[in-house]
Motif scaffolding. Structure first.
Motif, short mmCIF file in Angstrom:
data_model
loop_
_atom_site.label_atom_id
_atom_site.label_comp_id
_atom_site.label_asym_id
_atom_site.label_seq_id
_atom_site.Cartn_x
_atom_site.Cartn_y
_atom_site.Cartn_z
N VAL A 48 1.00 6.09 10.42
CA VAL A 48 0.50 6.58 9.15
C VAL A 48 -0.96 6.99 9.32
CG1 VAL A 48 2.06 5.15 7.78
CG2 VAL A 48 -0.20 4.28 8.36
N ASP A 49 -1.46 7.78 8.38
CA ASP A 49 -2.85 8.22 8.44
C ASP A 49 -3.79 7.19 7.85
OD1 ASP A 49 -2.32 10.98 9.47
OD2 ASP A 49 -1.25 11.15 7.57
N LEU A 50 -3.39 6.58 6.74
CA LEU A 50 -4.26 5.69 6.00
C LEU A 50 -3.58 4.36 5.70
CD1 LEU A 50 -5.64 8.30 3.42
CD2 LEU A 50 -6.85 7.42 5.42
N ILE A 51 -4.35 3.29 5.78
CA ILE A 51 -3.88 1.96 5.39
C ILE A 51 -4.84 1.43 4.33
CG2 ILE A 51 -3.40 -0.40 6.13
CD1 ILE A 51 -2.98 0.72 8.97
N PHE A 52 -4.35 1.31 3.09
CA PHE A 52 -5.15 0.74 2.01
C PHE A 52 -4.90 -0.76 1.99
CE2 PHE A 52 -4.76 5.17 0.95
CZ PHE A 52 -5.97 5.50 0.35
N LEU A 53 -5.98 -1.54 2.14
CA LEU A 53 -5.84 -2.97 2.42
C LEU A 53 -6.73 -3.80 1.50
CD1 LEU A 53 -4.79 -5.25 4.36
CD2 LEU A 53 -6.72 -4.69 5.84
N ASP A 54 -6.15 -4.81 0.85
CA ASP A 54 -6.93 -5.76 0.07
C ASP A 54 -7.60 -6.75 1.03
OD1 ASP A 54 -8.01 -7.11 -2.07
OD2 ASP A 54 -6.20 -8.28 -2.47
N ILE A 55 -8.69 -7.39 0.59
CA ILE A 55 -9.39 -8.35 1.44
C ILE A 55 -8.98 -9.79 1.13
CG2 ILE A 55 -11.66 -9.33 1.99
CD1 ILE A 55 -12.85 -6.60 1.85
N GLU A 56 -9.03 -10.17 -0.14
CA GLU A 56 -8.69 -11.55 -0.52
C GLU A 56 -7.19 -11.68 -0.69
OE1 GLU A 56 -10.26 -14.29 -0.75
OE2 GLU A 56 -12.33 -13.65 -0.47
N MET A 57 -6.53 -12.17 0.37
CA MET A 57 -5.08 -12.35 0.33
C MET A 57 -4.73 -13.70 0.94
SD MET A 57 -3.50 -8.64 1.38
CE MET A 57 -4.35 -8.61 2.95
N PRO A 58 -3.69 -14.36 0.43
CA PRO A 58 -3.28 -15.63 1.02
C PRO A 58 -2.64 -15.42 2.39
CG PRO A 58 -1.73 -14.94 -0.68
CD PRO A 58 -2.87 -13.98 -0.74
N GLY A 59 -2.80 -16.39 3.25
CA GLY A 59 -2.17 -16.31 4.57
C GLY A 59 -3.07 -15.70 5.61
N MET A 60 -3.55 -14.48 5.37
CA MET A 60 -4.42 -13.81 6.33
C MET A 60 -5.47 -13.00 5.58
SD MET A 60 -3.58 -11.14 9.45
CE MET A 60 -2.53 -12.33 10.27
N ASN A 61 -6.73 -13.28 5.85
CA ASN A 61 -7.82 -12.52 5.26
C ASN A 61 -7.74 -11.06 5.69
OD1 ASN A 61 -10.78 -11.43 5.64
ND2 ASN A 61 -10.87 -12.98 4.03
N GLY A 62 -8.07 -10.16 4.76
CA GLY A 62 -7.96 -8.74 5.05
C GLY A 62 -8.87 -8.27 6.17
#
Length: 370
Positions: A48-62
């Protein structure tokens, strides 16, 4: 049409972002993920060209997820979408392309996509340029492709000099320490948790991680400004430093200590080079073991040279030993004997007075000399 995936632990946030992307146009959302691990599995087989990613997530920090994605998906650009403005520095430290605050505005998103399109077109133009012949390449100005060399002093105190022999200044003390720490491990990968424990033992894990990312950002910027690109590498939750562009006084000392028997040409440089113990002024706790090892090896090297040396070299060695081991009586006695035999009466008296004063006033011991 750009292809994108969205990763956020809140389903409504994924839906809102997809709507805004549709309104801006130019981006097709291939998949949305609530779990980072699911996104990893999908991206193993899909580009893919772009990955939109949140930072505060459970399990693994963004931020940690972004480091892994940058390795597994080198052709994809990461854009953070978060409600927390304080992560901006850490986001760009992991080479994020963009940083959008929730709720995402169409204007800000459009500008980010325009910036991506502009850079993407530039990259396509560069890749489409015809390959030059070797004769054309020879017309390049001499020195354009030379490797940047940094010179590092770690004996006594730490100083880093760039290729122009200018002293590198550090944004923070911790950035300087992180450089020393990664270089200290000789290019070997070090786990992130190990770095956190060694450099921020007094902080909680979350606080240590935040300080780590900020410090790493400053370190990379400082080295980039010094002309040393991509100095700090990352992979498999580990960090390491490229060493091929760094020359150090420690490596020079190691080469001198492996002298050939009977070769006394190294004495002057060997004595001069050792300005003090390894990172002595900085006194980093994690460097203590190496500090003792280098010191012990250096003292042993001087002792091995002593019976081979002529009078002047021998005096130089003994004075260095006295400086490093000021309460070892035998060094004084050997030098006093040499000075007396050479007829250096004044120098012998000065050394005798120094010895008596040092032992009497600092240790409370009376020295008796024949």
């Amino acid at each position: 049409m750009l292809k994108a995936v969205l990763i956020d632990d809140e389903e409504i946030a994924l839906d809102v972002l997809e709507i805004v992307l549709h309104e801006v146009g130019g981006v097709f959302v291939e998949r949305k993920f609530l779990q980072v691990d699911e996104a990893f599995a999908y991206l193993e087989d899909t580009e893919v060209d772009l990955i939109f990613l949140d930072i505060e997530m459970p399990g693994m920090n963004g931020l940690i997820a972004a480091e892994r994605l940058s390795l597994s998906c080198p052709g994809s650009q990461i854009i953070f979408v978060t409600a927390y403005q304080e992560y901006a520095v850490e986001a760009f430290e992991v080479n994020a392309f963009g940083y959008l605050l929730k709720p995402v505005s169409k204007e800000r998103l459009a500008k980010t996509l325009e910036r991506y399109q502009f850079r993407f077109r530039q990259r396509e133009q560069v890749q489409s340029k015809p390959i030059r012949s070797s004769a054309e390449e020879e017309l390049e100005p001499i020195g354009e492709t030379e490797e940047t060399s940094l010179h590092l002093n770690v004996l006594g105190s730490m100083e880093l000099y760039d290729s122009d022999h200018s002293l590198v200044t550090w944004r923070t003390k911790k950035a300087k320490e992180m450089f020393a720490y990664l270089w200290h491990y000789d290019g070997n990968p070090v786990q992130r948790n190990r770095i956190l424990e060694d450099m921020w033992p007094e902080h909680t894990l979350d606080r240590a991680q935040a300080l780590f990312h900020t410090t790493l950002y400053h370190l990379r910027n400082t080295l980039k400004n010094a002309g040393f690109q991509d100095a700090v590498m990352f992979g498999d939750e580990r960090y390491w430093m490229r060493l091929e562009g760094i020359v150090s006084d420690k490596s020079q000392l190691g080469a001198l200590m492996h002298y050939k028997d009977g070769d006394l040409s190294v004495v002057g440089e060997l004595v001069k080079l050792y300005r003090g113990d390894y990172l002595e002024s900085e006194n980093y706790a994690w460097a203590a073991a190496r500090r003792y090892e280098i010191r012990a090896a250096y003292l042993q090297s001087l002792q091995q040279l002593l019976p081979l040396a002529g009078r002047l070299e021998r005096e130089s060695i003994l004075r260095k030993l006295i400086m490093l081991e000021p309460y070892t009586e035998v060094h004084y006695r050997l030098l006093l004997k040499d000075l007396k035999e050479a007829g250096e009466g004044a120098a012998a008296r000065n050394l005798h007075n120094l010895m008596v004063d040092r032992f009497r006033n600092e240790l409370g011991i009376e020295i008796s000399l024949e």
